[in-house]
Write a protein that holds these residues in place. Sequence first.
Motif, PDB file in Angstrom:
ATOM      1  N   GLN A 264       0.842  -1.198   0.000  1.00 11.93           N
ATOM      2  CA  GLN A 264       0.000   0.000   0.000  1.00 11.93           C
ATOM      3  C   GLN A 264       0.874   1.243   0.000  1.00 11.93           C
ATOM      4  OE1 GLN A 264      -2.722  -0.179   3.285  1.00 11.93           O
ATOM      5  NE2 GLN A 264      -4.031  -1.701   2.303  1.00 11.93           N
ATOM      6  N   ILE A 265       0.425   2.267  -0.725  1.00 14.29           N
ATOM      7  CA  ILE A 265       1.141   3.539  -0.802  1.00 14.29           C
ATOM      8  C   ILE A 265       0.526   4.503   0.203  1.00 14.29           C
ATOM      9  CG2 ILE A 265       1.716   5.492  -2.272  1.00 14.29           C
ATOM     10  CD1 ILE A 265       1.608   3.657  -4.652  1.00 14.29           C
ATOM     11  N   SER A 266       1.358   5.211   0.930  1.00 14.79           N
ATOM     12  CA  SER A 266       0.875   6.201   1.893  1.00 14.79           C
ATOM     13  C   SER A 266       0.649   7.546   1.190  1.00 14.79           C
ATOM     14  CB  SER A 266       1.888   6.377   3.030  1.00 14.79           C
ATOM     15  OG  SER A 266       1.486   7.428   3.887  1.00 14.79           O
ATOM     16  N   PHE A 267      -0.532   8.110   1.407  1.00 12.25           N
ATOM     17  CA  PHE A 267      -0.878   9.416   0.827  1.00 12.25           C
ATOM     18  C   PHE A 267      -0.915  10.507   1.895  1.00 12.25           C
ATOM     19  CE2 PHE A 267      -2.614   6.298  -2.082  1.00 12.25           C
ATOM     20  CZ  PHE A 267      -2.262   6.802  -3.320  1.00 12.25           C
ATOM     21  N   ALA A 268      -0.254  10.272   3.007  1.00 13.31           N
ATOM     22  CA  ALA A 268      -0.376  11.180   4.151  1.00 13.31           C
ATOM     23  C   ALA A 268       0.071  12.595   3.819  1.00 13.31           C
ATOM     24  CB  ALA A 268       0.426  10.620   5.332  1.00 13.31           C
ATOM     25  N   THR A 269       1.160  12.741   3.072  1.00 12.22           N
ATOM     26  CA  THR A 269       1.711  14.081   2.810  1.00 12.22           C
ATOM     27  C   THR A 269       1.336  14.622   1.435  1.00 12.22           C
ATOM     28  OG1 THR A 269       3.772  13.109   1.978  1.00 12.22           O
ATOM     29  CG2 THR A 269       3.654  13.628   4.333  1.00 12.22           C
ATOM     30  N   LEU A 270       0.680  13.809   0.614  1.00 12.08           N
ATOM     31  CA  LEU A 270       0.382  14.259  -0.743  1.00 12.08           C
ATOM     32  C   LEU A 270      -0.582  15.447  -0.795  1.00 12.08           C
ATOM     33  CD1 LEU A 270       0.219  10.942  -2.788  1.00 12.08           C
ATOM     34  CD2 LEU A 270       2.093  12.576  -2.568  1.00 12.08           C
ATOM     35  N   PRO A 271      -1.616  15.535   0.077  1.00 12.84           N
ATOM     36  CA  PRO A 271      -2.466  16.727   0.039  1.00 12.84           C
ATOM     37  C   PRO A 271      -1.687  18.026   0.250  1.00 12.84           C
ATOM     38  CG  PRO A 271      -3.534  14.994   1.296  1.00 12.84           C
ATOM     39  CD  PRO A 271      -2.144  14.512   1.013  1.00 12.84           C
TER      40      PRO A 271
END
Length: 435
Positions: A264-271
């Motif tokens: 799974q890819i983490s999208f925590a900082t993408l926003p």
Amino acid sequence: MNLTSGLGTIRDKVTGSMFTLPLLDKGQVDNAYRGDWIARKIVDVPAFDETREWRDWQAKKPQIEKLEAEEARLGVQSKVARARKLARLYGGAVLFIGTGDADPMQPLVPERVKAGGLKYLHVFSRHEMIAGELDQDPLSPFYGEPIKYTLAGKTSMVDVHPSRVVRFVGAELPDRVMAYDGWGDTVLQAVYDAVMQAGSAAAAIAAMLQEAKVDIVKVPGFMESLATEEYRSRILQRYQLANTGKSITNTLMLDGDEEWSSKQISFATLPEVLNTYLQIASGAADIPATRLLGQTPGGLQSTGQSDIRNYYDRISAGQNLELRPALSRLDEVLIRSALGSRPADVHYTWAPLWQMTEPEKADVFAKKAKGVKDVADTGLIPDPAFARGVQNMFVEDGTFPGLDAALDEFGDEPDDKDADEEAERLNAEQQGASE
């Protein structure tokens, strides 16, 4: 410069950087405007805000009604908005003032325009109304403008005198030599990199969503077995059945030698990353994010009002520094066409962009009413003059809609008898004091 670290010397990588200017052609500009929502809003939003509340004529009521009717007949507000959009998009646009004259190459003399003399207004971009050679005579009233414009029709070419054109320029160029035809740049030229980077960041994140979760299955002897066509067919059928069974029973069935895992890819900082690029595009366009992106202001105490007020102040400055001078040529003709003459006291003010809420309007009215009472209690201003001033204030700021019509109907002149009695009373008091 630091010789030890190489800062500022030939070893410094920054010394190899330079500015370049890949100019956008019409095709690229059209594609950006039609295909990218950020580019379209950068072009449209300031032009829309400059004209959405339009202007308030300052004149006698019958004159105002005629001026507003003439603007409505010609569609002045919508056509100015379109001309501003085309100017921002292509670097230049014009409003063609149509008076029905046989030869549009003859100078337009506003003093000769009679009531109804303004027949039509047409909007053309710089690609439709071709600018000719610039007037280089510093003593000419059209210095820096084209000597003539050429309108390309379907069957003929029509030359137009510059006095018949209201000229709008996009992003002005710093040097007249660059502006060989007098036009400017598209506003998308300077923000191109910022818009492209914001779009690329959004597209990259969207592509990552497709890989947000990937199932990984380790199969013994997988690569060796792929050599046969039968194995390739069976392995595809095998995992199609496995996925079908997983969707039905929510259970993944594997052979004892197979291993399954999930990545799974983490999208925590993408926003935050995407928001940074959007903020850069917003800053490049000089439009606050709350207006350009419809973004909710950040911070516990932030309402976004300061950003919007600053933006409206900039729009207001543009109305007075750019839009008003450009429209002055049209207004001299428009006023005469509406009224039949040019009264010297007829002018206009730009309607405020900031619209107050009902509670804010009530608060302002309460403060005005208190101020009026405080001034009236001082007795420094004669009552008839003070009443007239208060009436004008409430008419001009729109506190009481229809007040001007009511004053016309019931009379806004002070009662002559009361005025005479007041004058006699003051004279008697002055004589008594002198005796």
